[in-house]
Design a protein around this motif. Structure first.
Motif, mmCIF file in Angstrom:
data_model
loop_
_atom_site.group_PDB
_atom_site.id
_atom_site.type_symbol
_atom_site.label_atom_id
_atom_site.label_comp_id
_atom_site.label_asym_id
_atom_site.label_seq_id
_atom_site.Cartn_x
_atom_site.Cartn_y
_atom_site.Cartn_z
ATOM 1 N N LYS A 51 -0.620 9.461 -8.961
ATOM 2 C CA LYS A 51 -1.287 9.488 -10.257
ATOM 3 C C LYS A 51 -2.740 9.019 -10.183
ATOM 4 O O LYS A 51 -3.591 9.509 -10.911
ATOM 5 C CB LYS A 51 -0.489 8.580 -11.206
ATOM 6 N N TRP A 52 -3.016 8.058 -9.323
ATOM 7 C CA TRP A 52 -4.328 7.419 -9.274
ATOM 8 C C TRP A 52 -5.169 7.954 -8.122
ATOM 9 O O TRP A 52 -4.631 8.402 -7.112
ATOM 10 C CB TRP A 52 -4.163 5.913 -9.110
ATOM 11 N N PRO A 53 -6.500 7.840 -8.249
ATOM 12 C CA PRO A 53 -7.366 8.301 -7.151
ATOM 13 C C PRO A 53 -7.227 7.414 -5.916
ATOM 14 O O PRO A 53 -6.951 6.216 -6.022
ATOM 15 C CB PRO A 53 -8.774 8.198 -7.738
ATOM 16 N N SER A 54 -7.418 8.007 -4.768
ATOM 17 C CA SER A 54 -7.350 7.279 -3.499
ATOM 18 C C SER A 54 -8.637 6.495 -3.274
ATOM 19 O O SER A 54 -9.714 6.908 -3.695
ATOM 20 C CB SER A 54 -7.177 8.249 -2.329
ATOM 21 N N ILE A 55 -8.502 5.381 -2.596
ATOM 22 C CA ILE A 55 -9.664 4.612 -2.168
ATOM 23 C C ILE A 55 -10.040 5.158 -0.793
ATOM 24 O O ILE A 55 -9.222 5.150 0.124
ATOM 25 C CB ILE A 55 -9.335 3.113 -2.084
ATOM 26 N N THR A 56 -11.261 5.622 -0.662
ATOM 27 C CA THR A 56 -11.672 6.250 0.595
ATOM 28 C C THR A 56 -12.727 5.443 1.351
ATOM 29 O O THR A 56 -13.169 5.852 2.415
ATOM 30 C CB THR A 56 -12.220 7.663 0.331
ATOM 31 N N LYS A 57 -13.142 4.319 0.762
ATOM 32 C CA LYS A 57 -14.088 3.436 1.445
ATOM 33 C C LYS A 57 -13.802 2.005 1.017
ATOM 34 O O LYS A 57 -13.095 1.761 0.030
ATOM 35 C CB LYS A 57 -15.530 3.819 1.138
ATOM 36 N N SER A 58 -14.330 1.076 1.743
ATOM 37 C CA SER A 58 -14.123 -0.336 1.457
ATOM 38 C C SER A 58 -14.688 -0.690 0.077
ATOM 39 O O SER A 58 -15.776 -0.236 -0.281
ATOM 40 C CB SER A 58 -14.801 -1.185 2.532
ATOM 41 N N ILE A 59 -13.929 -1.461 -0.683
ATOM 42 C CA ILE A 59 -14.374 -1.907 -2.001
ATOM 43 C C ILE A 59 -14.189 -3.419 -2.101
ATOM 44 O O ILE A 59 -13.435 -4.011 -1.336
ATOM 45 C CB ILE A 59 -13.600 -1.215 -3.142
ATOM 46 N N ASP A 60 -14.881 -4.016 -3.056
ATOM 47 C CA ASP A 60 -14.691 -5.439 -3.309
ATOM 48 C C ASP A 60 -13.333 -5.648 -3.963
ATOM 49 O O ASP A 60 -12.820 -4.758 -4.648
ATOM 50 C CB ASP A 60 -15.781 -5.964 -4.239
ATOM 51 N N PRO A 61 -12.750 -6.844 -3.800
ATOM 52 C CA PRO A 61 -11.492 -7.142 -4.480
ATOM 53 C C PRO A 61 -11.666 -7.036 -5.995
ATOM 54 O O PRO A 61 -12.781 -7.197 -6.513
ATOM 55 C CB PRO A 61 -11.193 -8.585 -4.085
ATOM 56 N N MET A 62 -10.590 -6.795 -6.704
ATOM 57 C CA MET A 62 -10.640 -6.787 -8.155
ATOM 58 C C MET A 62 -11.160 -8.148 -8.613
ATOM 59 O O MET A 62 -10.862 -9.178 -8.006
ATOM 60 C CB MET A 62 -9.263 -6.497 -8.734
#
Length: 81
Positions: A51-62
């Motif tokens: 359902k949700w978009p994939s994370i394709t690069k490093s992101i900061d924590p929520m």
């Protein structure tokens, strides 16, 4: 990635465990190490990863990730939005 939960697609996961140490709250386990009381999250991840978009690069924590480390029964707070 959803509003308050990151889903890992168990069908797309190659079991490399690279994500395990990257989680700032130690919420990710290798499949064989998932505690019995959290195995229901395998199915939840499978559902929400579609359902949700994939994370394709490093992101900061929520931004509120530290708050959630001490919250019991997190499942009742899951926003499937």
């Amino acid at each position: 990635m959803g509003p308050n939960f990151l889903a890992i697609d168990p069908d797309g996961c190659i079991d490399c465990a690279v994500c395990v140490p990257e989680c700032p709250v130690n919420a990710i386990y290798a499949k064989e190490d998932v505690p019995e009381n959290q195995r229901m999250f395998i199915d939840i991840n499978a559902e929400l990863a579609k359902k949700w978009p994939s994370i394709t690069k490093s992101i900061d924590p929520m931004s509120d990730h530290e708050k959630w480390t001490k919250v019991p029964n997190k499942l009742e707070h899951l926003d499937r939005g």
